[in-house]
Write a protein that holds these residues in place. Structure first.
Motif, PDB file in Angstrom:
ATOM      1  N   ASP A 124       0.822  -1.201   0.000  1.00 34.51           N
ATOM      2  CA  ASP A 124       0.000   0.000   0.000  1.00 34.51           C
ATOM      3  C   ASP A 124       0.866   1.266   0.000  1.00 34.51           C
ATOM      4  O   ASP A 124       2.044   1.236   0.367  1.00 34.51           O
ATOM      5  N   LYS A 126       0.638   3.800   1.974  1.00 34.05           N
ATOM      6  CA  LYS A 126       1.019   4.080   3.347  1.00 34.05           C
ATOM      7  C   LYS A 126       1.448   2.779   4.013  1.00 34.05           C
ATOM      8  O   LYS A 126       0.663   1.835   4.119  1.00 34.05           O
ATOM      9  N   TYR A 128       2.242   2.221   7.193  1.00 36.21           N
ATOM     10  CA  TYR A 128       1.630   2.013   8.503  1.00 36.21           C
ATOM     11  C   TYR A 128       0.306   2.763   8.554  1.00 36.21           C
ATOM     12  O   TYR A 128       0.241   3.952   8.240  1.00 36.21           O
ATOM     13  N   THR A 129      -0.749   2.054   8.955  1.00 36.68           N
ATOM     14  CA  THR A 129      -2.059   2.678   9.065  1.00 36.68           C
ATOM     15  C   THR A 129      -2.743   2.229  10.351  1.00 36.68           C
ATOM     16  O   THR A 129      -2.466   1.139  10.879  1.00 36.68           O
ATOM     17  N   ASP A 131      -6.770   2.059  11.991  1.00 41.14           N
ATOM     18  CA  ASP A 131      -8.186   2.178  11.640  1.00 41.14           C
ATOM     19  C   ASP A 131      -9.049   1.553  12.724  1.00 41.14           C
ATOM     20  O   ASP A 131      -8.539   0.979  13.704  1.00 41.14           O
ATOM     21  N   SER A 153     -10.504   2.181   6.499  1.00 44.35           N
ATOM     22  CA  SER A 153      -9.293   1.559   5.987  1.00 44.35           C
ATOM     23  C   SER A 153      -8.444   2.625   5.319  1.00 44.35           C
ATOM     24  O   SER A 153      -8.953   3.694   4.964  1.00 44.35           O
ATOM     25  N   GLY A 154      -7.146   2.331   5.165  1.00 47.68           N
ATOM     26  CA  GLY A 154      -6.259   3.315   4.559  1.00 47.68           C
ATOM     27  C   GLY A 154      -6.095   4.560   5.386  1.00 47.68           C
ATOM     28  O   GLY A 154      -6.057   5.661   4.847  1.00 47.68           O
ATOM     29  N   GLN A 155      -6.005   4.406   6.740  1.00 47.91           N
ATOM     30  CA  GLN A 155      -5.890   5.548   7.652  1.00 47.91           C
ATOM     31  C   GLN A 155      -7.109   6.467   7.507  1.00 47.91           C
ATOM     32  O   GLN A 155      -7.000   7.659   7.283  1.00 47.91           O
ATOM     33  N   GLU A 157      -9.216   6.806   5.170  1.00 51.57           N
ATOM     34  CA  GLU A 157      -9.499   7.341   3.836  1.00 51.57           C
ATOM     35  C   GLU A 157     -10.695   6.644   3.195  1.00 51.57           C
ATOM     36  O   GLU A 157     -11.397   7.242   2.384  1.00 51.57           O
TER      37      GLU A 157
END
Length: 233
Positions: A124, A126, A128-129, A131, A153-155, A157
């Motif tokens: 991905d 990023k 590190y995320t 959630d 998911s995706g910090q 996003e």
């Protein structure tokens, strides 16, 4: 191929050892697979559970391993690893904590769970995320239940939502039909549907199979998955 062989060996080892895992409790294994929805059930304190599965499609083949441990009452910790079987290579790992916030004893009133995730991914954007997810489960009849939830998911996003109907005619077999989707303000939503069955060979060993596809796409993508869960008390 070494990763695949290691996962297959783990499956065989768990099947061979399952007879050793049966304890005095009458409570059956309760897994978070093979569906996409998070359940609200948490492992009792001191219990350990292995959940492993394989997903195959035209575009991808992957393995998912989850280790769960009951930390205290209504709280469990989990470690999850994903492997790309075509590379083969490790793709991501996720540490999560699940907390059962409320357990309902009445029909139509949902039980509620909260899950927090910390993920490291090699693929991905990023690496590190962090959630979170809110999960709900409602009993409709003795055999029917409704599970649904929303997670980021995706910090934060993406917003991922799930909704499924479960049917359990007895304490050994259950099936489900599920809709799940992912929403992001910069692209069109991704809609999917899947269905599957799970069967308890013993009170501590579950086998499952599922299949699904994308919705409303010019070229739909299909997948099939198989897996197991093993409870060690």
């Amino acid at each position: 191929m070494r990763k695949l062989k290691n996962n297959l060996f783990l499956l065989l080892l768990c099947l061979c050892c399952s007879s050793l895992a049966i304890a005095q409790s009458d409570e059956n294994i309760n897994t978070d697979r093979p569906d996409q929805s998070e359940g609200v059930y948490t492992l009792p304190k001191g219990q350990f559970q292995i959940e492993n599965g394989y997903v195959f499609s035209k575009e991808d083949s992957s393995a998912n391993l989850m280790l769960r441990y009951g930390l205290i009452s209504n709280t469990e910790i989990r470690l999850e690893a994903d492997f790309d079987l075509r590379t083969p290579d490790f793709s991501s790992t996720t540490f999560s904590v699940k907390q059962r916030l409320y357990e309902s004893e009445q029909r139509f009133i949902p039980s509620i769970g909260l899950i927090g995730y910390g993920q490291y991914s090699k693929t991905d954007a990023k690496a590190y995320t962090f959630d979170a997810c809110l999960a709900f489960e409602s009993s409709l009849t003795d055999a029917l239940s409704l599970a649904y939830g929303a997670r980021s998911s995706g910090q934060f996003e993406n917003l991922d939502v799930t909704a499924q109907i479960n049917y359990a005619p007895n304490n050994k077999l259950w099936g489900f039909v599920e809709y799940y989707a992912s929403y992001n303000g910069t692209r069109a939503p991704e809609h999917n549907i899947n269905a599957g069955f799970a069967y308890l060979l013993t009170p501590t060993l579950q086998l499952d199979i599922s299949s699904g596809r994308t919705l409303w796409q010019d070229e739909p993508q299909y997948f099939i998955g198989v897996g197991f869960g093993l409870l060690i008390r």
